[in-house]
Design an enzyme around this catalytic site. Structure first.
Site, PDB file in Angstrom:
ATOM      1  N   PRO A   1       0.772  -1.197  -0.112  1.00 16.23           N
ATOM      2  CA  PRO A   1      -0.546  -0.009  -0.197  1.00 16.23           C
ATOM      3  C   PRO A   1       0.744   0.958  -0.114  1.00 16.23           C
ATOM      4  O   PRO A   1       2.285   0.927   0.445  1.00 16.23           O
ATOM      5  CB  PRO A   1      -0.945  -0.006   1.317  1.00 16.23           C
ATOM      6  CG  PRO A   1      -0.188  -1.069   2.048  1.00 16.23           C
ATOM      7  CD  PRO A   1       1.361  -1.484   1.506  1.00 16.23           C
ATOM      8  N   GLU A   2       0.465   2.381  -0.216  1.00 16.10           N
ATOM      9  CA  GLU A   2       0.725   3.242  -0.506  1.00 16.10           C
ATOM     10  C   GLU A   2       1.927   3.874   1.347  1.00 16.10           C
ATOM     11  O   GLU A   2       2.755   4.385   1.182  1.00 16.10           O
ATOM     12  CB  GLU A   2      -0.298   4.677  -0.184  1.00 16.10           C
ATOM     13  CG  GLU A   2       0.160   6.384  -0.626  1.00 16.10           C
ATOM     14  CD  GLU A   2       2.251   6.255  -1.659  1.00 16.10           C
ATOM     15  OE1 GLU A   2       2.057   5.311  -2.739  1.00 16.10           O
ATOM     16  OE2 GLU A   2       2.548   6.983  -1.928  1.00 16.10           O
TER      17      GLU A   2
END
Ligand code: DMJ
Length: 650
Positions: free
Chosen positions: A518-519
């Site tokens: 994920p970011e």
């Protein structure tokens, strides 16, 4: 045409008198509305008869003129009717340059007429043929044709105004070390490397097919993607991909990319650009392409662009603006940045490229600008030895005291270390700044979760936010790369720190459904290495985790890094690969892909390059000779001996 509208055609010059009626015969004493008319003499016409005659005459004239002007190919008719002797002009050559059939022998007007009829017929047949061919083409092929035609027109126009000489000093080109390496001996590794090259081909071919000459590709909608980071400078993917194409030995593709740069890459545009993004992708990409291939066009374009960026430094402190209009030279900062500040990761990520610009142009101004940034930073007090993300370019004071080794701060630290490495370890100032900063980061930001994962938190005015960004994952590679220069008792510790960050970032991938990271992920509220906010669950083909695997592999040869990299390849193939290229993912925790429809240029310049290096031998772009800029563009180390050799040659 209604008769009334024809009357003005005759107007006063050819009025009713001209039709043979008595002068003024139209005006009755009782006036037009009186009904009493003078008696008409023999041979004279009454007003109504005159009017009818006028109508008939004007209809006749209209007919004649209409025939001349409105029948098809009236120009030919005109030349036939009025200019009997005028020769028929040959029609212009067809687009595409197929020569026409030569004129048939046998002169005379009749022959000429027959000849021109034959030509008209041939033209019609050709047009029909072309239309049929076009109808048989796929829409993408038609779009491609249109794009090529447009490009050719733009290219012709540019060709006319291109200045003749670059004005750069002559410079002997030194063949690069390790621009292409050996094939890996192990067949399994060879096969994996070949797979990564195939991925590059898929990304490149689709960009070429659907977005050639534009900045990036939208792989789902199969069209160009433009980002305002580059204003209307075009071709980000081409410039970003040049060196990857080169080291993967994709010669034909490299050649077409080079041709595009030569003919189309244009910086004379009215564009507001991000100084940082244009520097790391365009200047960095061009510099690497030059150092690998020796093609002068890349040196010329890099220096030309570097010169365009110089007005960004026109601030009271010399700390550059984030945004610059490269036509007007007017700069400003991001409106969201604390108190009009410039961003640490942006103005701190110019050093490597600007030193090389001075090296290649013989103009010290570029290096002076970035050395001045150092001077300003070294005069400032740092809270707890940390560098806040915001610095005001007018007052020279810090903005908000936010510190991050991820977004807004990351590559500033990377460039301190790499500036020292690139100087062949002579830049003592860069070295000191780097190791001091790492010390402060360790003390204030690096933490271990209860599950044993090491992470780098963010610092907000003294408080820690227990969150780590995907961007922060690059730091594993940085710590390991810097281990060598650390005080001898700390070398192992820095490698270990790199390994721990690599493990944490791998966990952030492994704990998702798609096995892509994920970011941002958190270490609070009972979770570890997991994104908890919906707007942090996306993956946009970023390279940082794979980048760290690459450094860890090169420096330790622990096979787990290749294994982890291969897991990422499989996930990319499964979830990001689409018919039209590679796309980012909106939520990596979901079981079904929702694509963001962007193939970022850094996927070609970084993600795929680092993967390729991971499955190559270490003799390709060896660390003793190259440092990678933050967009993975390799820049040669400026060796002390080479520098002095160069001095001698001058
Ligand atoms: C790249 O443009 C560079 O790596 C930059 O330093 C950070 N962000 C992207 C990739 O994620």
């Amino acid at each position: 045409m209604p008769a009334a509208s024809l009357l003005p055609l005759f107007g006063s010059a050819a009025g009713p008198g001209a039709l043979g009626g008595p002068a003024g015969g139209g005006g009755g004493g009782g006036g037009a509305g009186g009904g009493v008319r003078k008696a008409a003499g023999p041979g004279a016409f009454r007003l109504t008869e005159k009017f009818v005659l006028l109508l008939v005459f004007s209809a006749f004239i209209t007919l004649c003129f209409g025939a001349i002007f409105f029948l098809p190919d009236s120009s030919k008719l005109l030349s036939g009717v009025f200019f009997h002797s005028a020769a028929l002009q040959p029609p212009p050559p067809p687009p595409g340059g197929q020569p026409r059939a030569p004129p048939q022998p046998g002169g005379g007007p009749a022959a000429a007429g027959r000849g021109s009829l034959a030509r008209i017929r041939a033209d019609h047949e050709r047009a029909l043929r072309e239309a049929k061919e076009t109808l048989q083409k796929l829409p993408e092929e038609i779009r491609g044709d249109i794009r090529r035609d447009k490009e050719k027109v733009a290219q012709d126009a540019r060709g006319r105004k291109e200045p003749a000489a670059s004005g750069l000093p002559q410079r002997p080109f030194r063949p690069p070390v390790g621009a292409a390496g050996q094939e890996p001996a192990d067949p399994a590794v060879r096969q994996r490397r070949a797979k990564i090259k195939e991925m590059m081909k898929h990304a490149w071919d689709n960009y070429k097919r659907y977005a050639w000459g534009l900045n990036e590709l939208k792989p789902i909608s199969k069209q160009g993607h433009s980002s305002n980071l580059f204003g209307n400078i075009q071709g980000a993917t081409i410039v970003d991909a040049l060196d990857t194409l080169y080291i993967m030995e994709m010669k034909e593709e490299f050649k077409e990319a080079k041709d595009w740069v030569e003919k189309n890459l244009d910086f004379n545009v009215n564009a507001e650009i991000s100084v940082f993004e244009v520097n790391i992708r365009f200047v960095g990409g061009l510099l690497s392409a030059y150092y690998l291939s020796g093609e002068e066009i890349f040196r010329k374009k890099a220096v030309e662009l570097g010169e365009k960026l110089l007005p960004a430094f026109n601030t009271p402190t010399g700390i550059p603006w984030a945004l610059l209009n490269i036509k007007s030279g007017i700069g400003r900062n991001w409106p969201w940045a604390s108190g009009g500040s410039s961003i640490l990761a942006e103005f701190g990520t110019l050093h490597l490229e600007f030193v090389h610009l001075s090296h290649l142009s013989g103009n010290p101004v570029f290096a002076e600008k970035v050395m001045n940034i150092r001077k300003v930073l070294n005069r400032l007090d740092k809270p707890e030895g940390l560098y806040p993300n915001y610095l005001n370019p007018s007052s020279g004071q810090w903005g908000q005291h936010h510190v991050s080794i991820g977004g807004l701060g990351d590559s500033f630290y990377e460039y301190l270390l790499k500036a020292w490495l690139m100087s062949d370890k002579t830049d003592e100032e860069g070295k000191k700044m780097y190791y001091d900063a790492v010390q402060a980061i360790e003390t204030h930001l690096i933490r271990k979760s209860s599950g044993g994962l090491t992470y780098i938190a963010e610092w907000k005015g003294g408080l820690l936010e227990h969150k780590m960004g995907h961007l922060t994952c690059f730091a594993g590679g940085m710590f390991a790369l810097g281990a060598d220069g650390a005080p001898s008792d700390k070398t192992g510790h820095h490698i270990e720190l790199g390994a721990e960050i690599a493990r944490t970032c791998h966990e952030s991938y492994d704990r998702t459904s798609m096995k892509l990271g994920p970011e941002a992920f958190r270490f609070d509220g009972g979770v570890e290495a997991i994104a908890t906010r919906q707007n942090e669950k996306y993956y946009i083909l970023r390279p940082e985790v794979i980048e760290t695997y690459m450094y860890m592999w090169r420096l330790t040869h622990d096979p787990k890094y290749r294994q982890w990299a291969w897991e990422a390849v499989e996930a990319l193939e499964k979830h990001c690969r689409v018919d039209g290229g590679y796309s980012g993912i909106r939520d990596v925790y979901n079981n079904h892909e929702s694509h963001d429809d962007v193939q970022q240029s850094f996927f070609l310049s970084e993600t795929l390059k680092y993967l390729y290096l991971l499955f190559s031998d270490d003799d390709i772009l060896p660390f003793e000779h190259w440092v990678f800029n933050t967009e993975a563009h390799p820049l040669p180390i400026l060796h002390k001996e080479e520098g002095s050799k160069e001095e001698k040659q001058k």
